[in-house]
Design an enzyme around this catalytic site. Structure first.
Site, short mmCIF file in Angstrom:
data_model
loop_
_atom_site.label_atom_id
_atom_site.label_comp_id
_atom_site.label_asym_id
_atom_site.label_seq_id
_atom_site.Cartn_x
_atom_site.Cartn_y
_atom_site.Cartn_z
N PRO A 11 -83.37 -9.35 -2.21
CA PRO A 11 -82.74 -9.28 -3.52
C PRO A 11 -81.23 -9.43 -3.52
O PRO A 11 -80.55 -8.88 -2.66
CB PRO A 11 -83.15 -7.90 -4.05
CG PRO A 11 -83.61 -7.14 -2.87
CD PRO A 11 -84.12 -8.13 -1.89
N ASN A 12 -80.77 -10.17 -4.51
CA ASN A 12 -79.35 -10.38 -4.81
C ASN A 12 -78.67 -11.37 -3.87
O ASN A 12 -77.52 -11.74 -4.11
CB ASN A 12 -78.57 -9.05 -4.85
CG ASN A 12 -79.09 -8.13 -5.92
OD1 ASN A 12 -79.17 -8.52 -7.08
ND2 ASN A 12 -79.49 -6.92 -5.55
N ARG A 19 -69.98 -13.41 -5.55
CA ARG A 19 -69.48 -12.05 -5.80
C ARG A 19 -69.20 -11.40 -4.45
O ARG A 19 -69.79 -11.78 -3.45
CB ARG A 19 -70.54 -11.19 -6.50
CG ARG A 19 -70.90 -11.58 -7.90
CD ARG A 19 -70.00 -10.86 -8.91
NE ARG A 19 -70.46 -11.06 -10.28
CZ ARG A 19 -70.37 -12.19 -10.97
NH1 ARG A 19 -69.85 -13.27 -10.40
NH2 ARG A 19 -70.79 -12.27 -12.20
N TYR A 24 -69.36 -10.23 1.90
CA TYR A 24 -70.38 -11.20 2.31
C TYR A 24 -69.85 -12.61 2.57
O TYR A 24 -70.63 -13.50 2.92
CB TYR A 24 -71.50 -11.24 1.26
CG TYR A 24 -72.18 -9.90 1.07
CD1 TYR A 24 -72.91 -9.33 2.11
CD2 TYR A 24 -72.08 -9.19 -0.12
CE1 TYR A 24 -73.53 -8.10 1.96
CE2 TYR A 24 -72.69 -7.96 -0.28
CZ TYR A 24 -73.41 -7.42 0.76
OH TYR A 24 -74.02 -6.20 0.62
N ASN A 75 -83.64 -11.46 6.23
CA ASN A 75 -82.62 -10.55 5.72
C ASN A 75 -83.23 -9.91 4.48
O ASN A 75 -83.19 -10.49 3.39
CB ASN A 75 -81.33 -11.31 5.35
CG ASN A 75 -80.26 -10.35 4.85
OD1 ASN A 75 -80.54 -9.18 4.58
ND2 ASN A 75 -79.04 -10.84 4.72
N ALA A 78 -81.49 -5.14 0.29
CA ALA A 78 -81.67 -3.70 0.03
C ALA A 78 -83.07 -3.20 0.40
O ALA A 78 -83.25 -2.01 0.70
CB ALA A 78 -81.37 -3.40 -1.43
N GLU A 99 -84.27 -9.70 12.52
CA GLU A 99 -83.68 -9.15 11.29
C GLU A 99 -82.19 -9.50 11.28
O GLU A 99 -81.50 -9.31 12.29
CB GLU A 99 -83.87 -7.62 11.32
CG GLU A 99 -83.25 -6.88 10.16
CD GLU A 99 -83.45 -5.36 10.30
OE1 GLU A 99 -84.23 -4.92 11.19
OE2 GLU A 99 -82.80 -4.61 9.55
N HIS A 101 -78.45 -9.17 9.12
CA HIS A 101 -77.59 -8.67 8.04
C HIS A 101 -76.24 -9.33 8.16
O HIS A 101 -75.65 -9.36 9.26
CB HIS A 101 -77.45 -7.15 8.11
CG HIS A 101 -78.76 -6.47 7.93
ND1 HIS A 101 -79.39 -6.42 6.71
CD2 HIS A 101 -79.60 -5.91 8.82
CE1 HIS A 101 -80.57 -5.83 6.86
NE2 HIS A 101 -80.72 -5.51 8.13
N ARG A 108 -71.04 0.80 7.04
CA ARG A 108 -71.07 1.01 5.59
C ARG A 108 -71.72 2.35 5.26
O ARG A 108 -71.79 3.24 6.10
CB ARG A 108 -71.78 -0.19 4.94
CG ARG A 108 -71.06 -1.52 5.25
CD ARG A 108 -71.73 -2.69 4.59
NE ARG A 108 -71.66 -2.61 3.13
CZ ARG A 108 -72.35 -3.39 2.31
NH1 ARG A 108 -73.17 -4.32 2.82
NH2 ARG A 108 -72.24 -3.26 1.01
O1 CA2 Z 1 -75.42 -7.32 4.98
C1 CA2 Z 1 -76.48 -7.75 4.55
O2 CA2 Z 1 -76.90 -8.88 4.78
C2 CA2 Z 1 -77.33 -6.86 3.63
O3 CA2 Z 1 -78.70 -7.09 3.95
C3 CA2 Z 1 -77.02 -7.32 2.22
C4 CA2 Z 1 -77.69 -6.46 1.15
C5 CA2 Z 1 -77.44 -4.98 1.41
O4 CA2 Z 1 -78.20 -4.21 0.48
C6 CA2 Z 1 -77.81 -4.57 2.81
O5 CA2 Z 1 -77.51 -3.20 2.98
C7 CA2 Z 1 -77.04 -5.38 3.82
C8 CA2 Z 1 -77.14 -6.82 -0.23
C9 CA2 Z 1 -77.37 -8.24 -0.59
C10 CA2 Z 1 -76.63 -8.49 -1.86
O6 CA2 Z 1 -75.98 -9.72 -1.71
C11 CA2 Z 1 -74.93 -9.99 -2.53
C12 CA2 Z 1 -74.19 -11.08 -2.19
C13 CA2 Z 1 -73.09 -11.41 -2.95
C14 CA2 Z 1 -72.78 -10.66 -4.06
C15 CA2 Z 1 -73.53 -9.58 -4.40
C16 CA2 Z 1 -74.64 -9.23 -3.63
#
Ligand code: CA2
Length: 149
Positions: A11-12, A19, A24, A75, A78, A99, A101, A108
C-alpha cells in the site's frame, strides 16, 4: 527452476516519487519497474511487477506465484508490520523470497522494527533506496542459477 519472478509492492507505494522524497527518494514506481525490467532482461529473468493497496490482491498474486514463479521480491509496505495473512501466503511458496524496504526501517519508529514477512524471507534489504529491488533481483538470479546447476 522457473526464471519468472514476481515483484510485489504494498500500500501507498503507488505514491513513490510524488510525496516524502526525503524518506523514499525521487524515483516513481514506474521508474523502479522500468529499471527492474531492464535488469531482468540482462539476468535472463522474466518479471511480473505489481502494486496494490489491498492485502487480498497481494495474497492472490502470491498464490499465482506458487504455480509459476522461481522467486518473489516483496515490499509489503505497511503490511510488513501487520499482516499474518501475507506471511501465511508466503509460507505456502516453496522458492526464495527477498523482502525489500526502501527506507531503513530500523532507524525509524519502533513499530516498523517488527516484520512478519521476515519470518519467511530468505533475505532482507532495507535502507538502500530503490536500488534494493535490483539487488534483490540479482540475488534471486544467483539462487535460481545455483539451483539449476
Ligand atoms: O521503506 C519501505 O520500503 C517501507 O516498506 C515503505 C512503507 C512503510 O510503511 C514501511 O514501514 C517501510 C510505506 C510505503 C509508503 O510509500 C510512500 C511513498 C511515497 C509517499 C508516500 C508513501
Amino acid at each position: 527452476m522457473s526464471r519468472l519472478v514476481y515483484v510485489l509492492n504494498g500500500p501507498n507505494l503507488n505514491l513513490l516519487g510524488k510525496r516524502q522524497p526525503h524518506i523514499y527518494g525521487h524515483e516513481t514506481l514506474a521508474d523502479v519497474e522500468r529499471d527492474c525490467q531492464v535488469l531482468a532482461a540482462e539476468l535472463g529473468l522474466q518479471i511480473r511487477f505489481h502494486q496494490s493497496n489491498r492485502e487480498c490482491e497481494i495474497i492472490d498474486w502470491i498464490h499465482q506465484a506458487r504455480e509459476t514463479a522461481g522467486g518473489i521480491v516483496i515490499n509489503p509496505a505497511a503490511f510488513t508490520h501487520t499482516s499474518v495473512a501475507i506471511l501465511d501466503a508466503l509460507n505456502t511458496f516453496d522458492a526464495p523470497v527477498i523482502e525489500v524496504h526502501i527506507s531503513n526501517v530500523h532507524k525509524r519508529e519502533e513499530f516498523r522494527h517488527r516484520s512478519f514477512v521476515s519470518l519467511r524471507a530468505d533475505g532482507v534489504i532495507a535502507g538502500l533506496g530503490t536500488q534494493g529491488y535490483q539487488l534483490a533481483l540479482r540475488r534471486l538470479a544467483r539462487l535460481i542459477d545455483e539451483k539449476a546447476a
